[in-house]
Scaffold this motif. Structure first.
Motif, short mmCIF file in Angstrom:
data_model
loop_
_atom_site.label_atom_id
_atom_site.label_comp_id
_atom_site.label_asym_id
_atom_site.label_seq_id
_atom_site.Cartn_x
_atom_site.Cartn_y
_atom_site.Cartn_z
N ASN A 297 0.82 -1.21 0.00
CA ASN A 297 0.00 0.00 0.00
C ASN A 297 0.85 1.26 0.00
OD1 ASN A 297 -1.46 -2.16 1.96
ND2 ASN A 297 -2.95 -1.15 0.65
N SER A 298 1.97 1.19 0.72
CA SER A 298 2.87 2.33 0.83
C SER A 298 4.30 1.82 0.70
CB SER A 298 2.70 3.03 2.19
OG SER A 298 1.37 3.46 2.37
N ILE A 299 5.17 2.65 0.12
CA ILE A 299 6.56 2.25 -0.06
C ILE A 299 7.46 3.40 0.40
CG2 ILE A 299 8.34 1.48 -1.67
CD1 ILE A 299 6.09 0.42 -3.45
N ALA A 300 8.34 3.08 1.34
CA ALA A 300 9.34 4.04 1.81
C ALA A 300 10.69 3.56 1.30
CB ALA A 300 9.33 4.12 3.34
N ASN A 301 11.20 4.19 0.27
CA ASN A 301 12.46 3.73 -0.32
C ASN A 301 13.63 3.99 0.62
OD1 ASN A 301 14.19 2.64 -2.18
ND2 ASN A 301 14.12 4.36 -3.60
N LEU A 302 14.69 3.21 0.42
CA LEU A 302 15.91 3.34 1.22
C LEU A 302 16.94 4.12 0.42
CD1 LEU A 302 17.18 2.21 3.95
CD2 LEU A 302 18.24 0.46 2.49
N PRO A 303 17.41 5.27 0.90
CA PRO A 303 18.42 6.02 0.15
C PRO A 303 19.68 5.18 -0.09
CG PRO A 303 17.48 7.39 1.88
CD PRO A 303 16.96 6.00 2.11
N TYR A 304 20.30 5.40 -1.23
CA TYR A 304 21.46 4.59 -1.62
C TYR A 304 22.62 4.71 -0.63
CZ TYR A 304 23.98 8.79 -3.05
OH TYR A 304 24.63 10.01 -3.04
N ASP A 305 22.69 5.83 0.11
CA ASP A 305 23.80 6.08 1.04
C ASP A 305 23.38 5.97 2.50
OD1 ASP A 305 22.16 8.31 1.02
OD2 ASP A 305 23.79 9.77 0.97
N ALA A 306 22.25 5.32 2.75
CA ALA A 306 21.71 5.27 4.11
C ALA A 306 22.62 4.53 5.09
CB ALA A 306 20.34 4.60 4.10
N LEU A 307 23.50 3.66 4.58
CA LEU A 307 24.38 2.90 5.47
C LEU A 307 25.42 3.77 6.17
CD1 LEU A 307 25.24 -0.24 3.29
CD2 LEU A 307 23.44 -0.03 5.01
N TYR A 308 25.89 4.79 5.47
CA TYR A 308 27.07 5.51 5.98
C TYR A 308 26.89 7.02 6.06
CZ TYR A 308 27.97 6.54 1.06
OH TYR A 308 27.87 6.99 -0.23
N HIS A 309 25.80 7.55 5.51
CA HIS A 309 25.55 8.99 5.58
C HIS A 309 24.33 9.27 6.47
CE1 HIS A 309 27.66 10.65 1.71
NE2 HIS A 309 28.46 10.56 2.74
N LYS A 310 24.38 10.38 7.17
CA LYS A 310 23.19 10.85 7.88
C LYS A 310 22.15 11.27 6.84
CE LYS A 310 25.91 12.57 11.78
NZ LYS A 310 26.36 13.78 12.53
N ASP A 311 20.90 11.41 7.29
CA ASP A 311 19.85 11.86 6.37
C ASP A 311 20.31 13.11 5.64
OD1 ASP A 311 18.18 9.85 7.07
OD2 ASP A 311 16.89 11.04 8.37
#
Length: 453
Positions: A297-311
């Motif tokens: 129903n809803s999709i929250a994508n994961l940023p490509y740099d989420a592992l090592y960068h702050k938002d």
């Protein structure tokens, strides 16, 4: 449609196809050569045919209605409010606020934001009747579409401890159930996937997770939200989401719970990599495609740099734009029930559902999810599954491009880490052994970082 297309051709049965394939194999064994088995024990055939289709279920999905969700962690209320307004203007269709504490002013957070046509999720990493009531009152007064996400069982799974203890947590949930009208229960199913559970385990543990709430909350008259992680096994992930909806509906019917679940899908962290991080964009794109076609129903994508960068604005914008391209340029939102009639997907859906139901029944026969968590059974099963997958990765049979195949030797990451990208050790006394999320590439990445100049 099949009755009207290609009428000039004689129909070909599955038996005829198989005979032709066996002829082309020139003596090689059909099953050994072309049939492979998934980690869930599902044997995948080289082709699927209408005369072998025995689908006994109906799964209704609505790809035309999926929403693009933007995650916002609320540390500064004014900044979070401003950011929410900006991302809604730039393509987000729904917002999920993670509240830092229960003192957050909902009125200030929601100031000047559109209320009637936008859904706002409030993820609470704590359990507070006052906070839940405050959000519910605001929504009722202002006609806002709001969903609260509270999950004490998920807290136990991930942290090893309840918010307070079993009795107090469920006592609060029962009070909340009678006091508010908003959906408030969340099933944090993504933990199982990110820790290495296979798909049958993910489905069975999610179902058992839901069942704990059905059993322990006396008057549950609100819809339930299920948050699930989607991996890169494209067709199997489509089938997994379809099987989840089918299993939830089957279980809910037993409790006279007349609401469908709301599925929020997020790409898995398990296959994401620190090195050659741009490849993460390709992985999350296919995972979001599976989520859409599977009926999230809803999709929250994961940023490509989420592992090592702050938002950061750039990472979030790219993540939103991936979904916007799928919706507006790739037309993934034009057809409901897009997987219907795909015999392969329907066959996998049915097998995943059947295997998960058997495992769920075994869990319930042995005391339920909470009992098996306390005994350590669930943790052991996930650990065994994760170890098998890790062995495949370490041996090169499971490939992550840029990491264990075709790595860029000149890629340096040591001085670009804003976040610690590995499992954090936090020794402390817990009621159960927590289920720890861990990426496949962690050990290899740590070795590479140690060798950087």
């Amino acid at each position: 449609m099949s009755d009207h297309l290609f009428q000039e051709f004689e129909p070909v049965s599955s038996k005829q196809w198989k005979q032709q394939i066996q002829f082309e194999l020139k003596g090689a064994d059909y099953n050994e050569t072309l049939v492979w088995e998934s980690p869930e024990g599902i044997k995948v055939k080289p082709f699927y045919h209408t005369d072998e289709s025995t689908v006994k279920y109906t799964v209704s999905t609505a790809a035309t209605q999926f929403n693009i969700v933007q995650n916002i962690f609320v540390h500064d209320v004014a900044k979070s409010n401003k950011r929410a307004a900006e991302v809604l203007h730039r393509g987000a269709e729904s917002i999920r606020f993670t509240l830092e504490n229960e003192s957050v002013s909902v009125a200030d957070l929601m100031q000047n934001l559109p209320l009637t046509n936008t859904t706002y999720f409030f993820y609470l990493p704590f359990l507070s009747i006052d906070c839940v009531t405050k959000i519910n009152d605001f929504a009722t007064k202002n006609g806002a579409n709001m969903v609260i996400q509270v999950d004490p069982v998920g807290q136990l799974v991930k942290d090893g401890n309840w918010f307070e203890n079993l009795d107090n947590d469920f006592q609060k949930l029962n009070q909340i159930a009678t006091k508010i009208t908003l959906p408030f229960l969340n099933i944090s199913s993504s933990t199982y996937q990110n820790a290495g559970a296979n798909m049958v385990q993910q489905l069975a543990y999610t179902l058992a997770h839901v069942n704990e709430y059905f059993n322990r909350i006396k008057s549950l008259q609100q819809p339930i939200t299920i948050e699930i992680a989607v991996g890169t096994h494209y067709f199997f992930e489509i089938a997994k989401l379809r099987a989840l909806r089918l299993l939830f509906q089957t279980l809910a019917k037993e409790y006279n719970h007349n609401f469908d679940c709301h599925i929020i899908a997020t790409p898995t962290k398990r296959n994401k990599t620190l090195y050659d991080y741009n490849v993460n964009m390709l992985r999350t794109t296919t995972e979001c495609m599976s989520a859409i076609l599977g009926g999230a129903n809803s999709i929250a994508n994961l940023p490509y740099d989420a592992l090592y960068h702050k938002d950061n604005e750039f990472g979030d914008r790219i993540a939103r734009n991936q979904l916007l391209v799928l919706k507006n340029e790739s037309y993934f939102d034009k057809v409901n029930n897009p997987a219907d009639g795909a015999y392969y997907i329907e066959a996998i859906t049915e097998q995943l559902a059947e295997k998960a139901l058997l495992l769920f029944k075994d869990i319930e026969a042995n005391g339920g999810l909470i009992t098996q968590l306390i005994e350590g059974t669930i943790q052991r099963k996930i650990s065994e599954s994760a170890a098998k997958e890790q062995e495949l990765f370490d041996s090169g049979k499971e490939i992550l491009l840029g990491t264990n195949k075709y790595p860029n030797k000149n890629d340096k990451m040591k001085h670009d880490l804003e976040l610690f990208p590995f499992v954090k050790q936090n020794p402390r006394k817990t009621l159960i052994v927590p289920i720890i999320e861990k990426r496949l590439a962690e050990k290899m990445e740590q070795e590479r970082l140690s060798q950087e100049a």
